[in-house]
Write a protein that holds these residues in place. Structure first.
Motif, mmCIF file in Angstrom:
data_model
loop_
_atom_site.group_PDB
_atom_site.id
_atom_site.type_symbol
_atom_site.label_atom_id
_atom_site.label_comp_id
_atom_site.label_asym_id
_atom_site.label_seq_id
_atom_site.Cartn_x
_atom_site.Cartn_y
_atom_site.Cartn_z
ATOM 1 N N TRP A 229 20.402 11.465 13.901
ATOM 2 C CA TRP A 229 20.688 12.917 14.341
ATOM 3 C C TRP A 229 19.350 13.725 14.425
ATOM 4 C CZ3 TRP A 229 25.264 13.737 16.852
ATOM 5 C CH2 TRP A 229 26.359 12.957 16.614
ATOM 6 N N TYR A 327 25.358 22.831 14.189
ATOM 7 C CA TYR A 327 24.479 22.019 14.802
ATOM 8 C C TYR A 327 23.048 22.227 15.004
ATOM 9 C CZ TYR A 327 29.105 19.678 16.055
ATOM 10 O OH TYR A 327 29.987 19.056 16.219
ATOM 11 N N CYS A 347 29.296 25.046 17.272
ATOM 12 C CA CYS A 347 30.049 24.142 18.099
ATOM 13 C C CYS A 347 31.398 23.660 17.840
ATOM 14 C CB CYS A 347 29.375 23.120 19.054
ATOM 15 S SG CYS A 347 30.080 22.288 20.411
ATOM 16 N N ARG A 348 32.414 23.535 18.208
ATOM 17 C CA ARG A 348 33.788 23.236 17.528
ATOM 18 C C ARG A 348 34.907 23.447 18.773
ATOM 19 N NH1 ARG A 348 34.856 21.400 12.768
ATOM 20 N NH2 ARG A 348 32.758 20.523 13.071
ATOM 21 N N GLY A 349 35.533 22.643 18.938
ATOM 22 C CA GLY A 349 36.881 22.945 19.829
ATOM 23 C C GLY A 349 37.785 23.764 19.118
ATOM 24 N N GLN A 382 29.739 27.503 22.987
ATOM 25 C CA GLN A 382 29.454 26.087 22.377
ATOM 26 C C GLN A 382 28.316 25.456 22.614
ATOM 27 O OE1 GLN A 382 31.989 25.014 20.685
ATOM 28 N NE2 GLN A 382 34.112 25.473 22.063
ATOM 29 N N TRP A 384 24.741 23.656 20.859
ATOM 30 C CA TRP A 384 24.260 22.900 19.902
ATOM 31 C C TRP A 384 22.410 23.252 19.406
ATOM 32 C CZ3 TRP A 384 25.365 16.623 20.025
ATOM 33 C CH2 TRP A 384 26.558 16.539 20.010
ATOM 34 N N SER A 404 26.181 23.710 25.335
ATOM 35 C CA SER A 404 26.397 22.555 25.605
ATOM 36 C C SER A 404 27.868 22.143 26.334
ATOM 37 C CB SER A 404 26.508 21.925 24.042
ATOM 38 O OG SER A 404 27.104 20.500 24.034
ATOM 39 N N SER A 405 28.247 22.930 26.657
ATOM 40 C CA SER A 405 29.592 22.993 27.114
ATOM 41 C C SER A 405 29.846 24.487 27.630
ATOM 42 C CB SER A 405 30.738 22.472 26.532
ATOM 43 O OG SER A 405 32.051 23.092 26.733
ATOM 44 N N SER A 407 32.893 25.744 28.306
ATOM 45 C CA SER A 407 34.094 26.252 27.879
ATOM 46 C C SER A 407 34.446 27.587 27.346
ATOM 47 C CB SER A 407 34.720 24.918 26.858
ATOM 48 O OG SER A 407 34.275 24.845 25.693
ATOM 49 N N THR A 436 24.216 21.863 31.697
ATOM 50 C CA THR A 436 24.408 21.903 29.966
ATOM 51 C C THR A 436 23.675 20.570 29.262
ATOM 52 O OG1 THR A 436 26.459 20.759 29.987
ATOM 53 C CG2 THR A 436 26.662 23.359 30.412
ATOM 54 N N GLY A 437 23.544 21.097 27.925
ATOM 55 C CA GLY A 437 22.838 19.750 27.146
ATOM 56 C C GLY A 437 22.670 20.288 25.983
ATOM 57 N N ILE A 438 22.299 19.217 25.131
ATOM 58 C CA ILE A 438 22.127 19.803 23.621
ATOM 59 C C ILE A 438 20.544 19.992 23.177
ATOM 60 C CG2 ILE A 438 24.226 18.213 22.995
ATOM 61 C CD1 ILE A 438 21.973 16.103 22.241
ATOM 62 N N ASN A 477 12.785 13.401 30.475
ATOM 63 C CA ASN A 477 13.478 13.600 29.024
ATOM 64 C C ASN A 477 13.021 13.974 27.884
ATOM 65 O OD1 ASN A 477 15.056 11.570 30.481
ATOM 66 N ND2 ASN A 477 13.714 9.995 30.037
ATOM 67 N N PHE A 496 13.394 8.510 24.148
ATOM 68 C CA PHE A 496 14.087 7.109 24.297
ATOM 69 C C PHE A 496 12.701 5.990 24.051
ATOM 70 C CE2 PHE A 496 16.312 9.592 27.478
ATOM 71 C CZ PHE A 496 17.372 9.838 26.533
ATOM 72 N N SER B 275 41.141 20.570 19.454
ATOM 73 C CA SER B 275 40.636 19.312 18.514
ATOM 74 C C SER B 275 39.163 19.419 18.476
ATOM 75 C CB SER B 275 40.937 18.074 19.111
ATOM 76 O OG SER B 275 40.472 17.883 20.284
ATOM 77 N N HIS B 276 38.538 18.699 17.503
ATOM 78 C CA HIS B 276 37.165 18.715 17.181
ATOM 79 C C HIS B 276 36.242 18.773 18.494
ATOM 80 C CE1 HIS B 276 34.236 18.011 13.952
ATOM 81 N NE2 HIS B 276 33.293 17.409 14.924
ATOM 82 N N SER B 278 37.155 19.235 21.677
ATOM 83 C CA SER B 278 37.921 19.649 22.919
ATOM 84 C C SER B 278 37.210 20.724 23.942
ATOM 85 C CB SER B 278 39.142 20.526 22.601
ATOM 86 O OG SER B 278 38.809 21.686 21.811
ATOM 87 N N ALA B 302 28.258 15.746 29.776
ATOM 88 C CA ALA B 302 27.845 17.072 29.564
ATOM 89 C C ALA B 302 26.525 16.765 28.438
ATOM 90 C CB ALA B 302 28.712 17.883 28.874
#
Lengths: 682, 364
Positions: A229, A327, A347-349, A382, A384, A404-405, A407, A436-438, A477, A496, B275-276, B278, B302
């Motif tokens: 990670w 994150y 980050c978390r849904g 959201q 990272w 990262s998203s 949403s 988007t990305g991390i 990258n 990579f 959820s975690h 989503s 993404a």
């Protein structure tokens, strides 16, 4: 079942026997369009081209150039649809082929497209391999103007969405770099090296002054946690050797290097830690680096170092959201109080506190207070990772928060106005439609004096200097960052492995500063470096671990535009000590030791005589100069150019007991200009 | 209204448990002192040893449960590094679960206990069956709680431990191949990461869509949902038909349905609303995957790992599909699911690969 079908295929192919099955049987092609049959041929030995091993089933063609010419080889032809081809151009004898060029996806969709300079009389093999598919298709070789049914990749999408490429990087293949996620100086020569961890071994590609790399291994136990990670570097046990921190899926491993740097011992957490970003930072400001780790699913953890290889595991106090969501942490001083604070990209849904970003203000007594709400950063975006820099060069750290998203909204630029962060995204020209990305990291990539942002290796946001940004299509990258050819422009390693992307920018000046802590931690992590030049004020905080997963150089790198003189360099150390240098030249690297007050300027030092005595000598070397050398390390090199020791001068002398007899060079590594003399140790 | 019901229910529980206590000769006298006690004293949960609950009769490793505990199965199970699983459920005598919708958990009453034992067969070196852990999910005051019992080497007892640990083992699979792995016994934090909706803990399996199949009970085969009604676990309010997941191993079923069923059980606990994960576009729950874009079809990743993976599902091209890539790796930060799997589930990777390669769709 598989075996039977394989035999059947072989029999069938033998029956059809097309002479394209091996290098020796390659089919000659002339300029024009040709069919590439279903891939059934073979490669006799492992061949690498453009960073990838050529697959198992390949078809072979060859073309002999009649004159020096630029050749287009492409499968980006309308009749091919989305043929998932991968193309290699090789030359040489079949027993010793070398790669000329290779391409995957350079054409429209999954098709391949490349041009190369062919030399008269040389034979080139055109090899399609089965990296993705063994399907047949057509390809063209020849002059760019004569190709039929060409789908020019440059016209892809009508050119509407893709921005221009305003900064370019050139990929160079580097062997021994399996996973390139860490760039840091590992041998104390202040040149950035590349660390590639695989199992128990960390392979280091040591940058040499001549621009090459020498590979060496650090061996140790197979770590309980791999750096899946994140990875971070720094000297955790104060022995002068940078150690590594691996953030794994189930725990943290601290890989402590021996005094000679050749081996690791491991300290690992007993507790379950779902690691994300990890950092090395002196949390309790005792002069020794500690290790901090974001926990994905629980409160964050940190390990206080006793400086001798022992660590105290602590959970809580630095991000206590019960179910994590932590994150990307960045340690930086947001309110200019000289104490290093910490921001967490979260980050978390769902509608939960786990996705509200946090800022932890350092109270200066080993405790931290979460002030995200108070300062305007408690956002549920959201994310990272975030990229902290003084984008407007007004003396405080602003933050770009990378989505990262989308949403809960897209990327945001937050300007620091006296410790309160204002969302100025709409004024910056940063488009919400950006990928988007991390990984979001920031450096001055073009050395113009303003910090740019790299968005997950797809887009660079080039800082225009007025808090607006221009999008550059720079698809490298984005792995760790450092100066890997010591030219003052920052380069990037592919996460990579296998490739360095060398920065092709030119024409601007730079200054690089390596803080050497004494009272503070040796790496100077947490130090604030401020420079003043005609461009104005620029600041950097030394960080171990930024972005999401990689470890980038510990050097403070400044672009200077056309400025040739930096009026002052100030380091505010975590200890509270302030070191200042005045009037230094651009395009240099300064290694600055933690000393209170004004340090003699480097130019003055170099103007003075530098000599050593006695010569030959045995145990000690006296430094002859009426100048104060205590702010710069003296390096002792053997005649092969290897640094055998790097040491601070004390009482105008250094101890030589640890080196064997022989002829050496003593040099002062100040301001990037070496002043050196030869001596003999008996 | 709800509160009144709750109070009423509590009163009923007390009355029933008192009654039960009086009539139950097996009860120890001291167990009858506190009035809220039924078969189990939930105030003392989690108990130190698995045997303390008295779920099993005879040799505990044989996993024969008492008459008031019902074994059950799910149509398509979660892959857990090829571990076999035995599942059981117990509810208080007076309480029943109620039907919600096919795709959601049954509303289970307080004091429900779900018991799940993870074990391997043909474990080397002596080719024995080895029970690894027995996990409990029990509901108390409306909240689900976790417990885990780790079996000792002589397989006589399992001891409470929620700190998580690794277990190296080797077993021979159905194809006669030796499989070596480091099995992960989860910590409480890991349990919760998958077993949650927003921040509420919950079971995953007992949904009508997963239970609607025939099970061979000791007294004969029967549809599980009907049996649950018969057994007193479930109110008799089921709809006439239940939208049911496919058995992902059934080669007679359409590949898409098998894929959807596998993704539902293995991925949807993180990839569904609230959820975690989503915040990612995929929606893998069975009732959401009729929309192909929810499966990731032609959706750009993404979180790119390698630029060669063009879409989550790149039609006709498994090698370019992030879903395939993540299922086909054991790299800790890239594998999916992130937890509960340390080795590749080759059979599911094959299925996903075949399904993707057969998709004839153009993304542009």
């Amino acid at each position: 079942m598989k075996k039977i079908s394989l035999i059947f295929t072989l029999v069938l192919s033998h029956g059809l026997m097309l002479a394209q099955n091996s290098c020796e049987e390659a089919l000659e092609v002339s300029q024009g369009t040709h069919e590439c049959e279903t891939l059934i041929g073979e490669v006799s030995n492992d061949l690498e081209c453009a960073g990838l091993l050529i697959g198992e089933s390949v078809n072979w063609y060859y073309y002999t150039a009649e004159e020096d010419e630029t050749l287009l080889v492409t499968s980006s032809l309308s009749q091919n649809g989305n043929w998932d081809s991968r193309l290699n151009i090789l030359t040489g004898a079949c027993s010793s082929l070398t790669c000329v060029a290779g391409n995957d996806d350079g054409g429209t969709g999954y098709t391949s497209d490349l041009t190369f300079e062919a030399e008269e009389g040389i034979t080139y093999f055109i090899v399609f391999d089965d990296q993705w598919t063994t399907n047949s298709g057509e390809f063209y070789i020849g002059n760019e103007d004569d190709v039929e049914n060409y789908v020019d990749p440059d016209d892809d999408g009508g050119g509407g969405d893709t921005p221009e490429t305003l900064i370019t990087f050139e990929a160079t293949t580097l062997p021994n770099v399996i996973t390139g996620d860490c760039v840091v100086d590992m041998n104390g020569d202040f040149l950035d090296d590349i660390v590639s961890v695989s199992g128990a071994t960390a392979t280091v590609s040591y940058q040499q002054e001549n621009g090459t790399f020498l590979s060496g291994n650090i061996e140790g136990p197979t770590p309980e946690n791999s750096p899946s990670w994140s990875i971070a570097a720094g000297d955790l046990d104060n022995n002068g050797m940078n150690d590594l921190m691996y953030g794994g899926g189930g725990g943290v491993s601290l890989m402590l290097r021996s005094d000679d740097g050749a081996t690791f011992t491991e300290w690992a957490t007993d507790e379950y830690v779902f690691c994300q970003r990890g950092n090395m930072v002196d949390i309790n400001n005792d002069g020794i680096l500690d290790a901090y780790m974001c926990h994905d699913v629980a409160p964050n953890v940190y390990m206080l170092s006793d400086g001798a290889g022992g660590f105290e595991y602590i959970q809580g106090g630095l991000g206590e959201t019960p179910n994590g969501g932590n994150y990307g942490s960045v340690w930086t001083d947001y309110n200019n109080d000289g104490l290093i604070d910490m921001f967490i990209a979260k980050c978390r849904g769902g509608d939960v506190p786990e996705n509200i970003n946090q800022l932890h203000r350092n109270n200066g007594d080993g405790t931290f207070t979460e002030v995200g709400e108070e300062v305007g950063l408690a956002d549920n975006l959201q994310t990272w990772s975030s990229a902290w820099a003084d984008y407007d060069n007004d003396g405080d750290m602003d933050v770009f928060i990378g989505a990262s998203s989308t949403s809960n909204g897209s990327h945001k630029m937050m300007r620091n106005d006296d410790g309160i962060f204002i969302d100025i995204t709409t004024e910056t020209g940063i488009l919400a439609s950006m990928p988007t990305g991390i990984e979001h990291v920031c450096h001055d990539y073009n050395n113009d004096g303003y910090v740019d942002i790299d968005i997950s290796g797809t887009t660079m946001l080039l800082n225009n200097g007025d808090m607006t940004f221009t999008h550059s299509n720079t698809a490298v990258n984005n792995g760790p960052v450092g100066d890997l050819n010591n030219d003052g422009y920052l380069d990037i390693v592919s996460p990579f492995g296998g490739e360095i992307y060398f920065n092709q920018s030119e024409g601007n000046n730079y200054l690089k500063i390596n803080p050497i802590g004494v009272q503070s931690n040796k790496n100077g992590i947490g130090a604030r470096v401020t420079i003043e030049s005609n461009l104005g004020t620029q600041i950097r905080d030394i960080k171990s671990g930024d972005g999401f997963g990689n470890m980038s150089m510990l050097t403070a790198h400044f672009g200077l535009g056309q400025d040739e003189i930096v009026e002052s360099v100030t380091i505010n150390w975590p200890s509270g000590i302030v070191t200042t240098l005045n009037n230094v030249y651009a395009n240099n690297t300064l290694n600055i030791v933690e000393i209170e007050g004004d340090v003699v300027s480097v130019q003055e030092v170099l103007a003075e005589e530098f000599n050593v005595y006695p010569n030959p000598t045995s145990d000690f070397l006296n430094i002859s100069s009426n100048m104060n050398f205590n702010s710069f390390p003296i390096e002792i090199l053997d005649l092969s150019g290897r640094i055998v020791m790097s040491i601070l001068v004390k009482d105008n002398r250094i101890k030589l007991a640890d080196i064997s007899a022989g002829t050496y060079l003593a040099r002062i590594n100040a301001n990037g200009v070496y002043h050196q003399v030869q001596f003999v140790k008996e | 209204m709800n509160r009144i019901r709750l109070v009423l229910a509590t009163v009923l529980v007390v009355i029933f448990t008192l009654t039960k206590c009086k009539r139950d000769d097996d009860m120890l006298p001291e167990d009858c002192i506190t009035p809220v006690e039924g078969k189990f004293n939930f105030n003392q949960f989690p108990l130190p040893n698995l045997s303390d609950y008295g779920f099993f009769i005879g040799d505990m490793k044989e996993q024969n449960v008492t008459d008031d505990i019902l074994p059950y199965d799910v149509i398509t199970p979660l892959f857990s590094d090829y571990a076999h699983k035995k599942r059981f459920i117990w509810m208080p005598e007076d309480a029943k679960a109620t039907y919600n919708v096919d795709s959601e958990l049954l509303d289970m009453p307080d004091e429900t206990i779900i018991i799940k034992t993870f074990y391997y067969e043909n474990v080397q070196p002596i080719n024995e069956t080895q029970l690894i852990e027995t996990r409990l999910l029990y509901k108390l005051n409306g909240e689900w709680k976790f417990a885990d019992y780790i079996w000792n080497d002589d397989q006589e007892e399992a001891v409470f431990d929620l700190n998580g640990q690794n277990r190296d083992l080797e077993f021979i699979n159905d194809d006669g191949e030796l499989i070596s792995l480091t099995y992960r016994i989860p910590s409480e934090t890991e349990c919760f990461t998958c077993h949650k909706r927003t921040n509420d803990a919950l079971p995953i399996g007992p949904k009508p869509q997963n239970l609607n199949k025939t099970y061979s009970y000791s007294d004969g085969a029967m549809n599980q949902l009907e049996k649950w009604v018969d057994f007193g676990l479930l109110e008799d309010d089921l709809p006439t038909s239940v939208e049911t997941v496919a058995d992902w191993t059934d080669e007679n079923l359409p590949k898409l349905d098998r894929v959807r069923a596998y993704l539902d059980m293995n991925c949807a606990h993180c990839h569904r609303e609230d959820s975690h994960c989503s915040y990612r576009p995929m929606r893998f729950a069975w009732n959401e995957t009729l929309l192909m874009e929810n499966l990731g079809l032609c959706i750009e990743p993404a979180e790119p790992i390698d630029p060669f993976q063009t879409y989550v599902v790149a039609p006709g091209n498994a090698a370019r599909s992030m879903m395939f890539y993540r299922m086909n790796t054991t790299e800790v930060s890239q594998r999916m699911p992130l937890m509960g799997r340390t080795i590749i589930h080759q059979e599911s990777v094959d299925l996903i690969g075949e399904w993707i390669n057969e998709l004839e769709i153009n993304c542009e």
